[in-house]
Write a protein that holds these residues in place. Structure first.
Motif, mmCIF file in Angstrom:
data_model
loop_
_atom_site.group_PDB
_atom_site.id
_atom_site.type_symbol
_atom_site.label_atom_id
_atom_site.label_comp_id
_atom_site.label_asym_id
_atom_site.label_seq_id
_atom_site.Cartn_x
_atom_site.Cartn_y
_atom_site.Cartn_z
ATOM 1 N N TYR A 112 0.836 -1.205 0.000
ATOM 2 C CA TYR A 112 0.000 0.000 0.000
ATOM 3 C C TYR A 112 0.873 1.259 0.000
ATOM 4 O O TYR A 112 1.877 1.341 0.714
ATOM 5 N N ASP A 113 0.470 2.206 -0.819
ATOM 6 C CA ASP A 113 1.265 3.420 -0.989
ATOM 7 C C ASP A 113 0.888 4.523 0.000
ATOM 8 O O ASP A 113 1.741 5.289 0.429
ATOM 9 N N VAL A 114 -0.395 4.614 0.323
ATOM 10 C CA VAL A 114 -0.854 5.689 1.187
ATOM 11 C C VAL A 114 -2.191 5.304 1.794
ATOM 12 O O VAL A 114 -2.941 4.499 1.210
ATOM 13 N N LEU A 115 -2.491 5.848 2.961
ATOM 14 C CA LEU A 115 -3.786 5.646 3.598
ATOM 15 C C LEU A 115 -4.372 7.039 3.863
ATOM 16 O O LEU A 115 -3.902 7.757 4.741
ATOM 17 N N ILE A 116 -5.365 7.398 3.086
ATOM 18 C CA ILE A 116 -6.024 8.701 3.215
ATOM 19 C C ILE A 116 -7.322 8.485 3.974
ATOM 20 O O ILE A 116 -8.025 7.494 3.734
ATOM 21 N N HIS A 117 -7.660 9.403 4.857
ATOM 22 C CA HIS A 117 -8.889 9.217 5.628
ATOM 23 C C HIS A 117 -9.614 10.540 5.828
ATOM 24 O O HIS A 117 -9.005 11.624 5.837
ATOM 25 N N SER A 118 -10.909 10.426 5.990
ATOM 26 C CA SER A 118 -11.723 11.581 6.349
ATOM 27 C C SER A 118 -11.263 12.114 7.697
ATOM 28 O O SER A 118 -10.793 11.364 8.561
ATOM 29 N N SER A 119 -11.413 13.412 7.899
ATOM 30 C CA SER A 119 -10.989 14.029 9.160
ATOM 31 C C SER A 119 -12.000 13.838 10.286
ATOM 32 O O SER A 119 -11.743 14.258 11.419
ATOM 33 N N MET A 120 -13.133 13.213 10.005
ATOM 34 C CA MET A 120 -14.120 12.956 11.060
ATOM 35 C C MET A 120 -13.586 11.888 12.007
ATOM 36 O O MET A 120 -12.809 10.997 11.608
ATOM 37 N N ALA A 121 -14.002 11.963 13.273
ATOM 38 C CA ALA A 121 -13.429 11.129 14.330
ATOM 39 C C ALA A 121 -13.545 9.640 14.034
ATOM 40 O O ALA A 121 -12.587 8.876 14.209
ATOM 41 N N ARG A 122 -14.709 9.190 13.584
ATOM 42 C CA ARG A 122 -14.926 7.759 13.359
ATOM 43 C C ARG A 122 -14.051 7.217 12.233
ATOM 44 O O ARG A 122 -13.589 6.071 12.285
ATOM 45 N N ALA A 123 -13.815 8.032 11.201
ATOM 46 C CA ALA A 123 -12.958 7.601 10.099
ATOM 47 C C ALA A 123 -11.488 7.640 10.503
ATOM 48 O O ALA A 123 -10.702 6.749 10.146
ATOM 49 N N THR A 124 -11.109 8.656 11.255
ATOM 50 C CA THR A 124 -9.724 8.779 11.717
ATOM 51 C C THR A 124 -9.345 7.614 12.619
ATOM 52 O O THR A 124 -8.267 7.014 12.473
ATOM 53 N N ARG A 129 -7.095 8.391 -13.385
ATOM 54 C CA ARG A 129 -6.037 7.485 -13.835
ATOM 55 C C ARG A 129 -4.670 7.967 -13.331
ATOM 56 O O ARG A 129 -4.523 9.109 -12.878
ATOM 57 N N ALA A 130 -3.676 7.095 -13.444
ATOM 58 C CA ALA A 130 -2.350 7.410 -12.915
ATOM 59 C C ALA A 130 -1.674 8.518 -13.708
ATOM 60 O O ALA A 130 -1.942 8.717 -14.895
ATOM 61 N N ASP A 131 -0.800 9.219 -13.020
ATOM 62 C CA ASP A 131 0.030 10.227 -13.681
ATOM 63 C C ASP A 131 1.032 9.517 -14.594
ATOM 64 O O ASP A 131 1.513 8.425 -14.265
ATOM 65 N N PRO A 132 1.373 10.102 -15.738
ATOM 66 C CA PRO A 132 2.342 9.463 -16.638
ATOM 67 C C PRO A 132 3.690 9.165 -15.972
ATOM 68 O O PRO A 132 4.404 8.243 -16.393
ATOM 69 N N LYS A 133 4.047 9.915 -14.942
ATOM 70 C CA LYS A 133 5.318 9.694 -14.253
ATOM 71 C C LYS A 133 5.287 8.449 -13.351
ATOM 72 O O LYS A 133 6.338 7.964 -12.940
ATOM 73 N N GLN A 134 4.091 7.954 -13.046
ATOM 74 C CA GLN A 134 3.979 6.778 -12.187
ATOM 75 C C GLN A 134 4.361 5.534 -12.980
ATOM 76 O O GLN A 134 3.751 5.229 -14.007
ATOM 77 N N LYS A 135 5.355 4.793 -12.504
ATOM 78 C CA LYS A 135 5.883 3.648 -13.241
ATOM 79 C C LYS A 135 5.243 2.322 -12.825
ATOM 80 O O LYS A 135 5.105 1.417 -13.641
ATOM 81 N N GLU A 136 4.888 2.189 -11.552
ATOM 82 C CA GLU A 136 4.359 0.916 -11.051
ATOM 83 C C GLU A 136 2.908 1.082 -10.609
ATOM 84 O O GLU A 136 2.470 2.182 -10.258
ATOM 85 N N ASP A 137 2.184 -0.039 -10.631
ATOM 86 C CA ASP A 137 0.802 -0.029 -10.161
ATOM 87 C C ASP A 137 0.772 0.371 -8.679
ATOM 88 O O ASP A 137 1.682 0.037 -7.915
ATOM 89 N N SER A 138 -0.258 1.080 -8.296
ATOM 90 C CA SER A 138 -0.364 1.562 -6.917
ATOM 91 C C SER A 138 -1.602 0.995 -6.237
ATOM 92 O O SER A 138 -2.585 0.635 -6.899
ATOM 93 N N TYR A 139 -1.526 0.940 -4.906
ATOM 94 C CA TYR A 139 -2.639 0.471 -4.075
ATOM 95 C C TYR A 139 -2.837 1.502 -2.968
ATOM 96 O O TYR A 139 -1.980 1.659 -2.101
ATOM 97 N N GLU A 140 -3.947 2.198 -3.050
ATOM 98 C CA GLU A 140 -4.208 3.302 -2.130
ATOM 99 C C GLU A 140 -5.488 3.021 -1.341
ATOM 100 O O GLU A 140 -6.484 2.575 -1.910
#
Length: 302
Positions: free
Chosen positions: A152-164, A227-238
């Motif tokens: 996994y490349d990144v874990l993004i979350h909502s700023s609400m308490a239950r999601a955090t 879609r991915a940025d052209p600079k991204q070389k490998e598949d990502s999992y976010e």
């Protein structure tokens, strides 16, 4: 051969009302070895069967297309559209080479996680923290994500308490050192994305809430679902941990379904929805609200 076996054999090979009609004629003429009076009595029953069969025509057995073709530039990142209007640096520059260099090559996998069960009686967001069951659900979701064996490349979350809180528990299970980066985002907060069709009676936000929340949630979609940025070389999992309304809206928009249909879907707490975005702009829904990794007594939708 008996009448019933013969009729079953014929229908098995051809099927449809045309076969029933032919069988009825043969039956009425005694070709199945029965008396004409008996066959005549059955003729009326064949009329009923024939009427029950749909007309065997391509028009009635092929779903009618909506007429809306797939928009490959849905995220405004189609290389062919980006190259149009660009000023060439040199007249000798190969335009096909320039376009190839600007083409995305990697696939983005976006795993949308609904937050776990939380305290519904809280008066403010800070008080709407996870219940003991909710924390168990987050642990199970984290274990499931780890078991998939993905980087996994990144874990993004909502700023609400239950999601955090859900994101923090999940992150402890993810492989990697020093760990997956956690990013908080206000755009992912719960809200009313668009007035649902058909309407519901138990939940009716006012027009102002749709106006404000809808613009914010659409902005979140445009920021994270593309879609991915052209600079991204490998598949990502976010991983994105957020809310049911947000996830359902994202799914409709990504698949180019009518976004007002978002409330026709249901998502369990801690469930996983997996979108795959190819370099070409094609989008696939690999799972919707997967919670099969949880025991039945741990499933909730609050």
């Amino acid at each position: 051969m008996s009448y019933r076996k013969t009729l079953k054999l014929i229908c098995g090979f051809a099927g449809g009302s045309a076969v029933l009609f032919a069988a009825a004629v043969a039956d009425s003429r005694g070709y199945f070895g029965e008396q004409s009076e008996e066959a005549a009595g059955r003729w009326s029953r064949f009329n009923v069967l024939q009427a029950a069969q749909p007309a065997w025509t391509p028009a009635s057995h092929t779903p009618a297309p909506t007429g809306h073709a797939w928009d490959f530039n849905w995220d405004k990142r189609d290389p062919s559209s980006l190259s149009n209007g660009k000023k060439k640096e040199s007249v000798t520059e190969d335009p096909s080479s320039e376009q190839d260099n600007g083409k995305p090559k990697a696939t983005r996998n976006i795993l949308l996680i609904r937050h776990s069960q939380y305290n519904l009686s809280g008066n403010s967001d800070k008080e709407r923290i996870l219940t003991p069951l909710g924390r168990e659900q987050a642990e199970l979701t984290g274990q499931r994500l780890a078991a998939l064996g993905l980087k996994y490349d990144v874990l993004i979350h909502s700023s609400m308490a239950r999601a955090t809180e859900t994101a923090n528990i999940i992150s402890k299970h993810l492989p990697g050192s020093p760990g997956v980066e956690l990013v908080s985002c206000d755009l992912l907060r719960e809200g009313a994305p668009i007035e649902p069709v058909p309407p519901v009676t138990h939940w009716k936000p006012d027009a102002v809430q749709y106006h404000e929340d809808g613009a914010r949630i659409e902005a979140a979609f445009r920021r994270y679902i593309h879609r991915a940025d052209p600079k991204q070389k490998e598949d990502s999992y976010e991983i994105i941990v957020c809310h049911a309304n947000v996830i359902r809206y994202f799914v409709c928009r990504a698949l180019q379904f009518p976004p007002e249909g978002w409330l026709r879907m249901g998502l369990n707490n801690g469930s996983i929805t997996w979108l795959t975005i190819r370099p070409s702009g094609r989008v696939a829904l690999r799972t919707l609200g997967d919670a099969g990794f949880m025991p039945p007594d741990k499933l909730t939708r609050t």
